[in-house]
Write an enzyme that holds these catalytic residues in place. Structure first.
Site, PDB file in Angstrom:
ATOM      1  N   GLN A   2       0.817  -1.222   0.000  1.00 58.01           N
ATOM      2  CA  GLN A   2       0.000   0.000   0.000  1.00 58.01           C
ATOM      3  C   GLN A   2       0.849   1.270   0.000  1.00 58.01           C
ATOM      4  O   GLN A   2       0.366   2.345  -0.359  1.00 58.01           O
ATOM      5  CB  GLN A   2      -0.935   0.030   1.223  1.00 58.01           C
ATOM      6  CG  GLN A   2      -2.062  -0.985   1.177  1.00 58.01           C
ATOM      7  CD  GLN A   2      -3.080  -0.706   0.090  1.00 58.01           C
ATOM      8  OE1 GLN A   2      -3.267   0.426  -0.352  1.00 58.01           O
ATOM      9  NE2 GLN A   2      -3.749  -1.749  -0.369  1.00 58.01           N
ATOM     10  N   ALA A  47       2.291  -4.753  -8.354  1.00 52.05           N
ATOM     11  CA  ALA A  47       2.059  -3.809  -9.454  1.00 52.05           C
ATOM     12  C   ALA A  47       0.633  -3.274  -9.524  1.00 52.05           C
ATOM     13  O   ALA A  47       0.405  -2.111  -9.861  1.00 52.05           O
ATOM     14  CB  ALA A  47       2.396  -4.490 -10.783  1.00 52.05           C
ATOM     15  N   CYS A  74      -9.796  -8.603   0.191  1.00 53.03           N
ATOM     16  CA  CYS A  74      -9.384  -9.996   0.406  1.00 53.03           C
ATOM     17  C   CYS A  74     -10.251 -10.669   1.457  1.00 53.03           C
ATOM     18  O   CYS A  74     -10.225 -11.871   1.617  1.00 53.03           O
ATOM     19  CB  CYS A  74      -7.942 -10.034   0.855  1.00 53.03           C
ATOM     20  SG  CYS A  74      -6.955  -8.768   0.083  1.00 53.03           S
TER      21      CYS A  74
HETATM   22  C1  LIG Z   1      -3.123  -6.013  -2.062  1.00 45.85           C
HETATM   23  C2  LIG Z   1      -2.215  -6.277  -0.901  1.00 45.85           C
HETATM   24  C3  LIG Z   1      -1.436  -7.434  -0.820  1.00 45.85           C
HETATM   25  C4  LIG Z   1      -1.532  -8.539  -1.844  1.00 45.85           C
HETATM   26  O1  LIG Z   1      -0.935  -8.223  -3.046  1.00 45.85           O
HETATM   27  P1  LIG Z   1      -1.390  -9.081  -4.337  1.00 45.85           P
HETATM   28  O2  LIG Z   1      -0.454  -8.653  -5.403  1.00 45.85           O
HETATM   29  O3  LIG Z   1      -2.818  -8.711  -4.600  1.00 45.85           O
HETATM   30  O4  LIG Z   1      -1.230 -10.507  -3.957  1.00 45.85           O
HETATM   31  C5  LIG Z   1      -0.591  -7.593   0.251  1.00 45.85           C
HETATM   32  N1  LIG Z   1      -0.511  -6.666   1.211  1.00 45.85           N
HETATM   33  C6  LIG Z   1      -1.221  -5.536   1.169  1.00 45.85           C
HETATM   34  C7  LIG Z   1      -1.059  -4.535   2.250  1.00 45.85           C
HETATM   35  C8  LIG Z   1      -2.112  -5.306   0.117  1.00 45.85           C
HETATM   36  O5  LIG Z   1      -2.850  -4.190   0.101  1.00 45.85           O
END
Ligand SMILES: *Cc1c(COP(=O)(O)O)cnc(C)c1O
Length: 385
Positions: free
Chosen positions: A179, A200, A325
């Site tokens: 983030q 990405a 998620c």
């Molecule tokens: C979106 C996110 C992930 C996961 O990344 P992906 O590429 O979607 O697997 C992990 N940590 C944080 C804080 C996220 O916001």
């Protein structure tokens, strides 16, 4: 109908310039980067350029960036890789209660295999108390994993201070910076990080590609076994188009970083202030200023966040409760629970996350619709007076 996307922390659209740079690598320049002939070299060059651009965005050396299939894989690799490489030194991991599931669930997996995990509490504003970290350290600790910016409440941790504590005790420090990437100035050397996960699709790049920063000299075991791609540290033919897109997105993010931050911060503050002015009994979750420039996680007393989400969707407005998620789960957000917010207020929380395509008009429209929906829902709420 007007469409307003306010869920940029879940994912972002691929920017036009990013897509344009990716397209030739699907069919024209399709060579395997490992192949020893011209079209292979072309692909190799494209991967190298992307690595340079990603490294440059975070102040790393090129050889310290290893591409993965996602931020999730980077988190899993960092934790597994350190624990496996350091198993003779100790078996204790320190993390926090507010991490992304990609960290928390891997820690639980390791707990079942004999590792000891300490999940640090956070303060009411979502910040980790450096003293709590210091107090949790034992001689068996081999890894500390604390996220830089939380995906639900946007809180920014005092990472430099936390890293210094790790360094003082000679413990490796990993951070989930998914983030944070492209949303705050981020320099791995400045912060003193050993390992860092990025992705990405949160910075206007494609889905299905991430990276792990591994500081030069830090030894971690492989997670994916196979060919000798990524300096023999991460097997599997490179996601060429994805990596090219990640590189371009990183280049754009670096070029426009300050302008992006200033613009988002202004929009976010306008949104929070206006919502609070127009709607009574609203509060902000997380720290007010040590915060992701695009995050407004608000709780609306006497309202079910889930109902609000559906009513907003009918008006073309996309938001989330908790994180993307976890949206299939009915258990209350583990992050808001860690902030010691009472359960009915957790259920009344909604996350609005703004991004580069958000406009002032989008926010005005959202605020107007919000006011109507809140009033309607409060009228029918059994707990509203
Ligand atoms: C979106 C996110 C992930 C996961 O990344 P992906 O590429 O979607 O697997 C992990 N940590 C944080 C804080 C996220 O916001």
């Amino acid at each position: 109908m007007k469409q307003v996307y306010l869920d940029y922390s879940a994912t972002t659209p691929v920017k036009k310039e990013v897509l344009e740079e990716m397209i030739p690598f699907f069919s024209e320049n399709f060579g395997n980067p490992s192949s020893a002939y011209t079209i292979g070299y072309k692909s190799r060059g494209a991967v190298d350029l992307a690595r340079q651009r990603v490294a440059s965005l975070v102040g790393a050396k090129e050889k310290e960036i290893f591409f993965t299939s996602s931020g999730t894989e980077a988190n899993n690799w960092a934790i597994f890789g350190v624990c496996d490489a350091m198993k003779d030194k100790g078996n204790h991991i320190i993390t926090t209660k507010i991490e992304h599931p990609a960290v928390l669930n891997h820690c639980e997996f390791l707990e079942k295999r004999g590792y000891k995990v300490t999940y640090l509490d956070v303060q009411k504003d979502g910040i980790v108390d450096p003293k709590a970290l210091e107090d949790a350290i034992t001689k068996d600790v081999i890894l500390i994993s604390i996220m830089l910016i939380n995906n639900e409440i946007g809180t920014i941790q005092p990472l430099k201070e936390l890293c210094q504590i790790a360094k003082k005790h000679n413990i490796l420090f990993h951070t989930d910076a998914v983030q944070a990437l492209g949303n705050i100035p981020l320099d791995v050397k400045e912060l003193g990080i050993d390992l860092m996960s990025i992705s990405a699709h949160k910075i206007y790049g494609p889905k299905g590609v991430g990276a792990l920063y591994i500081k030069d000299g830090v030894k971690i075991s492989n997670f994916m076994h196979g060919g000798s791609q990524e300096h023999a540290k991460r097997a599997g033919t490179e996601n060429l188009t994805g990596i090219v897109g990640f590189g371009k997105a990183a280049e754009i993010a670096k070029e426009h970083l300050m302008e992006h931050i200033d613009r988002l911060t202004e929009l976010r503050d306008y949104f929070i202030d206006r919502v609070m002015l127009k709607i009574p009994n609203v509060a902000l979750n997380g720290h007010r200023s040590l915060r992701h420039p695009g995050n407004a996680n608000l709780r609306f007393d006497y309202i079910e966040g889930e109902s609000m989400l559906l009513f907003l969707d009918v008006k073309g407005i996309s938001v989330s409760t908790g994180s993307a998620c976890a949206s299939e789960e009915t258990t209350p957000s583990h992050v808001l629970t860690a902030l010691q917010i009472p359960i009915e207020q957790i259920h009344s929380s909604v996350r609005f996350t703004l991004g580069d395509f958000t406009t002032m008009e989008d926010l005005d429209y959202t605020i107007e619709e919000l006011a109507v929906i809140v009033e309607k829902l409060r009228q029918i709420s059994p707990i509203s007076k």
